[in-house]
Every structure is written in C-alpha cells, then in structure tokens.
Design a protein around this motif. Structure first.
Motif, PDB file in Angstrom:
ATOM      1  N   GLU A   1     -10.445  13.433  10.402  1.00 26.11           N
ATOM      2  CA  GLU A   1      -9.346  12.483  10.633  1.00 26.11           C
ATOM      3  C   GLU A   1      -9.888  11.052  10.751  1.00 26.11           C
ATOM      4  O   GLU A   1      -9.305  10.112  10.224  1.00 26.11           O
ATOM      5  CB  GLU A   1      -8.582  12.842  11.911  1.00 26.11           C
TER       6      GLU A   1
ATOM      7  N   VAL B   1     -10.704   9.705   7.305  1.00 33.90           N
ATOM      8  CA  VAL B   1      -9.476   9.300   6.615  1.00 33.90           C
ATOM      9  C   VAL B   1      -8.977   7.967   7.173  1.00 33.90           C
ATOM     10  O   VAL B   1      -8.603   7.063   6.409  1.00 33.90           O
ATOM     11  CB  VAL B   1      -8.390  10.398   6.729  1.00 33.90           C
TER      12      VAL B   1
ATOM     13  N   LYS C   1      -8.363   4.347   5.307  1.00 31.78           N
ATOM     14  CA  LYS C   1      -7.075   3.635   5.401  1.00 31.78           C
ATOM     15  C   LYS C   1      -7.279   2.208   5.898  1.00 31.78           C
ATOM     16  O   LYS C   1      -6.678   1.271   5.385  1.00 31.78           O
ATOM     17  CB  LYS C   1      -6.122   4.369   6.347  1.00 31.78           C
TER      18      LYS C   1
ATOM     19  N   HIS D   1      -7.074   4.401   0.343  1.00 32.52           N
ATOM     20  CA  HIS D   1      -6.398   5.599   0.848  1.00 32.52           C
ATOM     21  C   HIS D   1      -6.901   6.851   0.145  1.00 32.52           C
ATOM     22  O   HIS D   1      -6.678   7.027  -1.045  1.00 32.52           O
ATOM     23  CB  HIS D   1      -4.887   5.443   0.708  1.00 32.52           C
ATOM     24  N   ARG D   2      -7.587   7.671   0.886  1.00 30.47           N
ATOM     25  CA  ARG D   2      -8.111   8.949   0.400  1.00 30.47           C
ATOM     26  C   ARG D   2      -7.717  10.037   1.383  1.00 30.47           C
ATOM     27  O   ARG D   2      -7.808   9.867   2.589  1.00 30.47           O
ATOM     28  CB  ARG D   2      -9.638   8.912   0.277  1.00 30.47           C
ATOM     29  N   SER D   3      -7.305  11.174   0.833  1.00 35.74           N
ATOM     30  CA  SER D   3      -6.896  12.285   1.690  1.00 35.74           C
ATOM     31  C   SER D   3      -8.127  13.015   2.232  1.00 35.74           C
ATOM     32  O   SER D   3      -9.234  12.870   1.718  1.00 35.74           O
ATOM     33  CB  SER D   3      -6.033  13.268   0.896  1.00 35.74           C
ATOM     34  N   GLN D   4      -7.883  13.807   3.249  1.00 33.75           N
ATOM     35  CA  GLN D   4      -8.963  14.623   3.814  1.00 33.75           C
ATOM     36  C   GLN D   4      -9.520  15.558   2.746  1.00 33.75           C
ATOM     37  O   GLN D   4     -10.731  15.748   2.655  1.00 33.75           O
ATOM     38  CB  GLN D   4      -8.426  15.414   5.015  1.00 33.75           C
TER      39      GLN D   4
END
Length: 111
Positions: A65, A68, A72, A77-80
C-alpha cells in the motif's frame, strides 16, 4: 523500444553508474508503458519502506500500500498488481538479494 533504451541509459547516467550495464527489462508492452522513471520511483519507494530486496514475498500488504501511495504522490499511478508484476520481472533479471537490489538501483548489470 528506442525510447526505452534511451530512458534506461539516462537513468543509469543520472544514478552515476560508470559500469556497462545490462538494460532494465523492457516495459514497452505494458499498458500504460512501464518506463525507466517508474523503476526509479520503485527503487526510491522500496528504500523509503526500508526494503532492500526486489522479492515480493518479503513485503507485507501494508508495505505494498505504501508503494502504491508513493507512486500516487509522484503522479505515477500504478496499481499494486502492476508493482508486484514489475518487481517479479526485476527479481528474475537481477535477483532478490541486497547486492541485486543495489545493482538495480545503480542501473548496473544483474548478477
């Protein structure tokens, strides 16, 4: 692919590495593309959570988290899932140990 090589080359220069390096694994096929700047952010984020490994199994859910959140905060912006996938690719290329992480951070050759 040419832009990726250029970005990886610039990353290595910006990190002050003098050694000939194997290029970072290509992220051009990703949607959106994973670029050298993303790898730099990943390295910074891992250092911030006091990790010195590319091994995903060494990180807790909370630490992911934090990774991530760092992306941000940097407007990347990259997802887990994307971060885990990239770490898996990088671990395969560089290895999961401390020296392997240092080689990745310096843009150096894996191994």
């Amino acid at each position: 692919a040419r832009r990726m090589r250029l970005a990886a080359s610039l990353l290595r220069k910006s990190l002050g590495s003098q050694q000939q390096a194997v290029p970072l694994p290509d992220g051009a096929a990703w949607k959106p593309q994973w670029v050298a700047a993303d790898d730099q952010l990943l390295g910074e984020a891992l250092l911030l959570i006091s990790s010195s490994s590319l091994a995903t199994d060494e990180l807790s859910a909370e630490e992911f988290e934090e990774l991530v959140d760092y992306f941000k905060a940097k407007q990347a912006h990259r997802s887990q899932d994307e971060i885990k996938r990239r770490m898996t690719v990088l671990e395969a290329a560089f290895g999961g140990g401390r020296q392997d992480f240092d080689a990745f951070r310096q843009g150096g050759a894996p191994g």
